[in-house]
Design a protein around this motif. Sequence first.
Motif, PDB file in Angstrom:
ATOM      1  N   GLY A   1     -16.219  -4.367  28.923  1.00  0.00           N
ATOM      2  CA  GLY A   1     -17.461  -4.265  29.679  1.00  0.00           C
ATOM      3  C   GLY A   1     -17.310  -4.868  31.064  1.00  0.00           C
ATOM      4  N   ALA A   2     -16.646  -6.019  31.117  1.00  0.00           N
ATOM      5  CA  ALA A   2     -16.478  -6.696  32.415  1.00  0.00           C
ATOM      6  C   ALA A   2     -15.605  -5.861  33.350  1.00  0.00           C
ATOM      7  N   LEU A   3     -14.558  -5.256  32.817  1.00  0.00           N
ATOM      8  CA  LEU A   3     -13.672  -4.426  33.658  1.00  0.00           C
ATOM      9  C   LEU A   3     -14.413  -3.178  34.150  1.00  0.00           C
ATOM     10  N   LYS A   4     -15.182  -2.571  33.241  1.00  0.00           N
ATOM     11  CA  LYS A   4     -15.963  -1.395  33.650  1.00  0.00           C
ATOM     12  C   LYS A   4     -16.965  -1.761  34.741  1.00  0.00           C
ATOM     13  N   LEU A   5     -17.579  -2.926  34.567  1.00  0.00           N
ATOM     14  CA  LEU A   5     -18.558  -3.388  35.553  1.00  0.00           C
ATOM     15  C   LEU A   5     -17.888  -3.546  36.927  1.00  0.00           C
ATOM     16  N   ALA A   6     -16.697  -4.140  36.939  1.00  0.00           N
ATOM     17  CA  ALA A   6     -15.996  -4.345  38.217  1.00  0.00           C
ATOM     18  C   ALA A   6     -15.723  -3.000  38.893  1.00  0.00           C
ATOM     19  N   LYS A   7     -15.320  -2.009  38.105  1.00  0.00           N
ATOM     20  CA  LYS A   7     -15.043  -0.691  38.682  1.00  0.00           C
ATOM     21  C   LYS A   7     -16.332  -0.061  39.213  1.00  0.00           C
ATOM     22  N   LYS A   8     -17.393  -0.213  38.435  1.00  0.00           N
ATOM     23  CA  LYS A   8     -18.642   0.459  38.811  1.00  0.00           C
ATOM     24  C   LYS A   8     -19.253  -0.147  40.070  1.00  0.00           C
ATOM     25  N   VAL A   9     -19.256  -1.467  40.164  1.00  0.00           N
ATOM     26  CA  VAL A   9     -19.939  -2.064  41.327  1.00  0.00           C
ATOM     27  C   VAL A   9     -19.096  -1.987  42.601  1.00  0.00           C
TER      28      VAL A   9
ATOM     29  N   ASP B   1      -5.949  -7.135  47.350  1.00  0.00           N
ATOM     30  CA  ASP B   1      -6.439  -6.554  48.603  1.00  0.00           C
ATOM     31  C   ASP B   1      -7.728  -5.760  48.381  1.00  0.00           C
ATOM     32  N   GLU B   2      -8.130  -5.012  49.402  1.00  0.00           N
ATOM     33  CA  GLU B   2      -9.422  -4.301  49.369  1.00  0.00           C
ATOM     34  C   GLU B   2      -9.432  -3.117  48.407  1.00  0.00           C
ATOM     35  N   LYS B   3      -8.293  -2.826  47.790  1.00  0.00           N
ATOM     36  CA  LYS B   3      -8.278  -1.741  46.787  1.00  0.00           C
ATOM     37  C   LYS B   3      -8.654  -2.268  45.396  1.00  0.00           C
ATOM     38  N   VAL B   4      -8.682  -3.574  45.254  1.00  0.00           N
ATOM     39  CA  VAL B   4      -8.825  -4.166  43.919  1.00  0.00           C
ATOM     40  C   VAL B   4     -10.303  -4.258  43.517  1.00  0.00           C
ATOM     41  N   ALA B   5     -10.609  -3.705  42.320  1.00  0.00           N
ATOM     42  CA  ALA B   5     -11.976  -3.791  41.796  1.00  0.00           C
ATOM     43  C   ALA B   5     -12.232  -5.164  41.192  1.00  0.00           C
ATOM     44  N   GLY B   6     -11.278  -5.639  40.408  1.00  0.00           N
ATOM     45  CA  GLY B   6     -11.506  -6.910  39.718  1.00  0.00           C
ATOM     46  C   GLY B   6     -10.211  -7.610  39.379  1.00  0.00           C
ATOM     47  N   VAL B   7     -10.327  -8.918  39.238  1.00  0.00           N
ATOM     48  CA  VAL B   7      -9.193  -9.758  38.829  1.00  0.00           C
ATOM     49  C   VAL B   7      -9.626 -10.477  37.569  1.00  0.00           C
ATOM     50  N   ILE B   8      -8.831 -10.334  36.515  1.00  0.00           N
ATOM     51  CA  ILE B   8      -9.190 -10.990  35.254  1.00  0.00           C
ATOM     52  C   ILE B   8      -8.191 -12.099  34.954  1.00  0.00           C
ATOM     53  N   VAL B   9      -8.724 -13.259  34.587  1.00  0.00           N
ATOM     54  CA  VAL B   9      -7.852 -14.423  34.360  1.00  0.00           C
ATOM     55  C   VAL B   9      -8.470 -15.325  33.303  1.00  0.00           C
ATOM     56  N   GLU B  10      -7.609 -15.900  32.475  1.00  0.00           N
ATOM     57  CA  GLU B  10      -8.050 -16.990  31.601  1.00  0.00           C
ATOM     58  C   GLU B  10      -7.889 -18.277  32.411  1.00  0.00           C
TER      59      GLU B  10
END
Length: 416
Positions: A113-121, A176-185
């Motif tokens: 859900g979080a990854l989809k959200l990053a792509k969508k927004v 960079d500006e192409k990145v939708a989201g960064v996921i990290v623990e």
Amino acid sequence: MNDRDRFFRYVCQTSAMPLGLEVARAEGCWIETTDGRRYLDFLAGIGVAGVGHANPAVVAAIREQAGQYLHAMVYGEYVLAPQARLAERLGTLAPDPLSVVYFTNSGTEANEGALKLAKKVTGRHHLVAFHGSYHGDSHGSLAVTGREVYRRPFEPLLPGVTFLPFDDPAALDAIDEKVAGVIVEPIQGEGGVRVPGPQFLPALRRRCDAAGALLIFDEVQTGMGRTGTLFAGEQWGVVPDVLVLAKAVGGGMPLGAFIGSPKLMRALSQDPPLSHVTTFGGHPVCCAAGLAALEVLLAEGLIARAAATGERLRAGLREMGKRLGGVTDVRGRGLLVGLELVDGAMTERFAARCLDRGLIVGWTLHTNRVIRLAPPLILSDAELEQGLSMMAEALAEAKAQDSSRDEPGTRADRAL
Ligand SMILES: Cc1ncc(COP(=O)(O)O)c(C=O)c1O
């Protein structure tokens, strides 16, 4: 056919050597098997039983909710009191501006859900993740899991995922500006309980802000007080755009969540509406259990207790290492502790000898030298001492065993 035979014949196996303890009951920090043995649980279902197994308040909440209704409607259509109340509690406790909660059934789904959200927004599709990460086993979460051996059999996964070294602020320029989201623990769990230095997470926050990428903290393992603060990210003073929870959040029931600002989370109801739905996510019985667990966590001061008990556990392990040898590192925060031993064979022997003595300890998925300790946060002083003395005996015995008695290779070796 007995239950053990049924388990091996009919339950899909995920490794050639499951521990196979036959659980009769579990209560507090203890698991009792059908042969009457009692095990002190220093793994807690990999961090699930934060408030202990079958916490009475959690069990009472489950009973009460089950007497009212189980499932009433798919996520997001009806007002379900346990869901609304847990969302309010989590939304208020999460750092500003994170206050709106989407409930799922598991950690991997919450990450999806979080990854989809990053792509969508953002309208972008590139994602950044880190070597040594673990985010779950569904396709999207696996695509951002930083260990090639687990991804390869299932490729192609998501396109456009870049892996960067964990805890290396210099590498973050690749965002960079192409990145939708960064996921990290914030602290890598399966990567071997790796705690980043003071610079990494703040630098990551700054880089994501500069690139307009969403920062997603996967706190599935580190959240809910495990590391000595409610959320581990607090220890670096960094607020993500999306906070992901699971494991302990359900108090022992299947529940996950991702939390964002109202503005961000609105994206899931527009263009198109119903952009992300689930039948069972936020099940009322699970939310009732999660709410009861959260109240216990706060009322009993278990977060501060995790911080203090964790310090004592690490100090005890360091002293054990100095006295007996064989320990190369002891690390972690709160009650998420990594005990690094000299090699995989020693780690395997140590874990086996712990189990012989009635102590459950864990491995981490991506390394064969790190024992993970994640006991319930309610661990008493006496139980802590009991665990430490069992580990010291196990280490002494593991060291004394000559290589002719080695079990052939370690669990983690076999996954390689
Ligand atoms: C950091 C992290 N993220 C995600 C997951 C996946 O959670 P689940 O098994 O509930 O799908 C895990 C599970 O171990 C985890 O440790």
